[in-house]
Design a protein around this motif. Structure first.
Motif, mmCIF file in Angstrom:
data_model
loop_
_atom_site.group_PDB
_atom_site.id
_atom_site.type_symbol
_atom_site.label_atom_id
_atom_site.label_comp_id
_atom_site.label_asym_id
_atom_site.label_seq_id
_atom_site.Cartn_x
_atom_site.Cartn_y
_atom_site.Cartn_z
ATOM 1 N N UNK A 8 0.857 -1.187 0.000
ATOM 2 C CA UNK A 8 0.000 0.000 0.000
ATOM 3 C C UNK A 8 0.892 1.235 0.000
ATOM 4 N N UNK A 9 0.388 2.321 -0.574
ATOM 5 C CA UNK A 9 1.162 3.548 -0.647
ATOM 6 C C UNK A 9 0.284 4.747 -0.345
ATOM 7 N N UNK A 10 0.834 5.672 0.461
ATOM 8 C CA UNK A 10 0.200 6.957 0.718
ATOM 9 C C UNK A 10 1.170 8.048 0.304
ATOM 10 N N UNK A 11 0.752 8.873 -0.674
ATOM 11 C CA UNK A 11 1.575 9.987 -1.140
ATOM 12 C C UNK A 11 0.926 11.276 -0.654
ATOM 13 N N UNK A 12 1.694 12.086 0.051
ATOM 14 C CA UNK A 12 1.179 13.348 0.592
ATOM 15 C C UNK A 12 1.895 14.494 -0.116
ATOM 16 N N UNK A 13 1.169 15.385 -0.764
ATOM 17 C CA UNK A 13 1.755 16.445 -1.584
ATOM 18 C C UNK A 13 1.254 17.798 -1.088
ATOM 19 N N UNK A 14 2.203 18.721 -0.868
ATOM 20 C CA UNK A 14 1.842 20.083 -0.506
ATOM 21 C C UNK A 14 1.066 20.701 -1.670
ATOM 22 N N UNK A 15 -0.139 21.172 -1.377
ATOM 23 C CA UNK A 15 -0.999 21.699 -2.430
ATOM 24 C C UNK A 15 -0.540 23.041 -2.974
ATOM 25 N N UNK A 67 -0.693 5.107 -14.293
ATOM 26 C CA UNK A 67 -0.863 3.657 -14.351
ATOM 27 C C UNK A 67 0.337 2.947 -13.713
ATOM 28 N N UNK A 68 1.537 3.502 -13.921
ATOM 29 C CA UNK A 68 2.737 2.882 -13.360
ATOM 30 C C UNK A 68 2.671 2.831 -11.841
ATOM 31 N N UNK A 69 2.209 3.918 -11.229
ATOM 32 C CA UNK A 69 2.121 3.970 -9.773
ATOM 33 C C UNK A 69 1.056 3.001 -9.267
ATOM 34 N N UNK A 85 -3.485 2.827 -3.622
ATOM 35 C CA UNK A 85 -2.656 4.033 -3.603
ATOM 36 C C UNK A 85 -3.548 5.210 -3.227
ATOM 37 N N UNK A 86 -3.093 6.000 -2.249
ATOM 38 C CA UNK A 86 -3.788 7.234 -1.894
ATOM 39 C C UNK A 86 -2.870 8.403 -2.186
#
Length: 569
Positions: free
Chosen positions: A413-420, A434-436, A444-445
């Motif tokens: 599982x993956x959680x990606x957090x990005x500064x907006x 698609x790769x991710x 994936x979140x």
């Protein structure tokens, strides 16, 4: 008699000794022992001492003589009182470098030494230089020939000399005056380096180009965390050391092993000198402070006896005076202390216990800011990429590379957090990748994080960014930082918070609020806390994003395929 055979032989021996110092080029420690009559002390408890630092310098010089590239040549030491940092690691190194690298025709050898004041240069550093010259002479070794009687200077020729300088800015021209030297053999020594002004550092950096052998030694009793000396620890080519009395032979063994060095008796006295130094007895360790133990019995002036293994909490003066540690930058107004950060850097890697990998991505656009990508695998934090500018494609590629490393390690599982702030395009691209999606069968979140938005816990925090940094403080005691950005410690331990009043469900509450990015920049020469932001995004628990939907990889693939099919129609 002056012309006797014995006198002639003695003169010949002295001449041979003073012309053969180049044989010590690869034997720095031997020069100290055989020529200067100094036995460098070795550190205790697995920590470095004078000997280990000199051996590292010696290895650097050997590598440079062998033509190797990217060799560390800057040696920085934070040292407690009474450890011989000036006598051995400054004055001794000055004479070694000056004597052992005589320049050939067309070459030059220059040794520059400096300290914040003329008293420190002339009456401390160069007093030790003269004393070592006398000691070498007593053994029949003529070093320091050409030393001027009342100046901090040794002149052998116009291209071979050592000099002591003060750090006057000379009407704003100090940086220009301290540069312009590019010698075959170049050594620079900063004593009490924390007080040397920034312009002198800037000028010296420009001298180390085109050298066959170069060496920069910076020693200080560290009293702040904001000086250029401290910032040097993060530079490329630097080896940093901390010399504490807890690792000093005299203190460890309770007897004088290093002549003239601080004794255990002095150390014990400092424990109760609360006006200047002082450390308070504690019931156990405190990971937020630089707590330490004394393995020996300690008797206080009032007769109290503290058994071996007693824990102590050092005061500000004891930190830098006895332990060689710069005092904490904050006063209870940061979420992370320097002690906690250093423990995280030293902590062994944690085992894999979950299936969730986390990525923190803080994009940047311009100025001094740099985009950062941090990866958190079960509390093991690494800086995966640093990106200049706002190239969305580079951020996406960097995030996918980090994700691939997580998938290879067995995370599903993956959680990606990005500064907006500048990350809108990055977020859209990652959500459509698609790769991710194919890397993580359980989902994936991709979270769009508004730093100024509402926190998950509104009772305690004013905004989302404050909650992120507070989360770092909550979990750093269990983290292992295996690779961090150059400014990460400063970002985490010098980002201050204050209490503000906020209405929460119609109730006025006192909540914590992290200082603004603009306020941080004003205190840090226009630099943003990019590493801290990326790190905090990676560390924060997934539970604070419970309102976010986790992408179903199967549904994502199906939707993308349907969209592609519709496009072909």
């Amino acid at each position: 008699m002056p012309n006797s055979p014995a006198a002639a032989l003695s003169k010949a021996r002295r001449k041979a000794k003073r012309t053969d110092f180049r044989r010590y080029q690869r034997r720095m420690v031997d020069f100290f022992r055989e020529v200067l009559s100094i036995t460098p002390w070795s550190g205790e408890n697995g920590r470095p001492g004078q000997l280990e630092i000199l051996q590292d310098m010696q290895q650097s010089i050997c590598d440079q003589l062998d033509g190797k590239e990217n060799v560390p040549f800057i040696f920085l030491g934070e040292a407690a009182h009474g450890l011989g940092k000036t006598y051995v690691l400054e004055a001794g190194v000055l004479l070694y470098f000056h004597e052992c690298f005589p320049p050939a025709s067309g070459e030059s050898n220059m040794v520059i030494s400096t300290a914040p004041t003329s008293v420190q240069v002339n009456d401390l550093l160069w007093k030790d230089v003269r004393k070592l010259i006398e000691m070498a002479g007593e053994q029949g070794h003529r070093v320091g020939r050409g030393i001027l009687p009342s100046e901090a200077r040794i002149n052998k020729s116009g291209t071979h000399f050592a000099v002591g300088r003060t750090t006057s800015n000379s009407g704003g021209k100090g940086s220009e005056r301290s540069q312009g030297q590019h010698n075959t053999y170049q050594a620079t020594l900063f004593d009490e380096a924390e007080g040397v002004p920034d312009f002198f550092y800037s000028g010296m950096k420009r001298q180390f180009t085109g050298n066959r052998v170069k060496l920069w030694v910076l020693m200080a009793n560290p009293k702040t965390r904001t000086s250029q000396f401290q910032r040097m620890k993060t530079q490329v080519g630097v080896k940093a050391y901390r010399l504490s009395l807890l690792d000093f032979p005299n203190v460890v063994h309770g007897r004088e092993i290093v002549p003239g060095g601080t004794t255990r008796e002095t150390f014990n006295t400092w424990l109760f000198d609360y006006e200047e130094f002082g450390a308070h007895p504690a019931d156990g360790p405190d990971d937020k402070r630089y707590s330490f133990q004394t393995p020996w019995e300690v008797t206080a002036p009032d007769g109290r006896v503290f058994p071996p293994g007693q824990w102590w909490i050092p005061q500000r003066g004891f930190l830098y005076g006895a332990l060689g540690i710069p005092p904490e930058g904050g006063d209870g107004d940061t979420f992370v202390t320097n002690s906690q950060f250093e423990q995280a850097v030293q902590r062994s890697a944690r085992p894999k216990t979950t299936d969730l990998a986390k990525i923190g991505l803080d994009p940047a656009r311009f100025g001094k800011d740099s985009g950062k990508i941090y990866l958190d695998l079960d509390g093991n934090l690494t800086l995966e990429d640093t990106i200049q500018g706002g190239d969305t494609t580079r951020y996406v590629r960097g995030a996918i590379r980090a994700a691939e490393r997580a998938a290879e390690a067995g995370y599903t599982r993956l959680s990606v957090r990005v500064d907006a702030g500048y990350g809108g395009g990055v977020i859209d691209a990652l959500r459509a990748s698609l790769d991710l999606a194919a890397l993580f069968p359980e989902g994936v979140a991709v979270h769009e994080v508004h730093f100024g938005g509402n926190p998950h816990d509104q009772v305690r925090f004013a905004d989302r960014v404050t909650e992120l940094y507070a989360s770092v403080g909550d979990v750093i005691g269990a983290l292992s930082i295996t690779r961090g950005g150059q400014k990460l410690e400063e970002d985490l331990t010098d980002s201050k918070f204050r209490y503000v009043t906020k209405n929460v469900d119609d109730v006025r509450r006192e909540v914590k609020q992290l200082e603004s990015k603009d306020t941080f920049k004003k205190r840090h020469q226009g630099r943003s806390r990019d590493d801290g932001d990326g790190f905090a995004l990676a560390v924060v628990p997934e539970r604070i994003f419970i309102t976010e939907e986790v992408a179903d990889p199967v549904a994502m693939l199906a939707a993308l395929a349907a969209g592609a099919q519709a496009g072909r129609r």
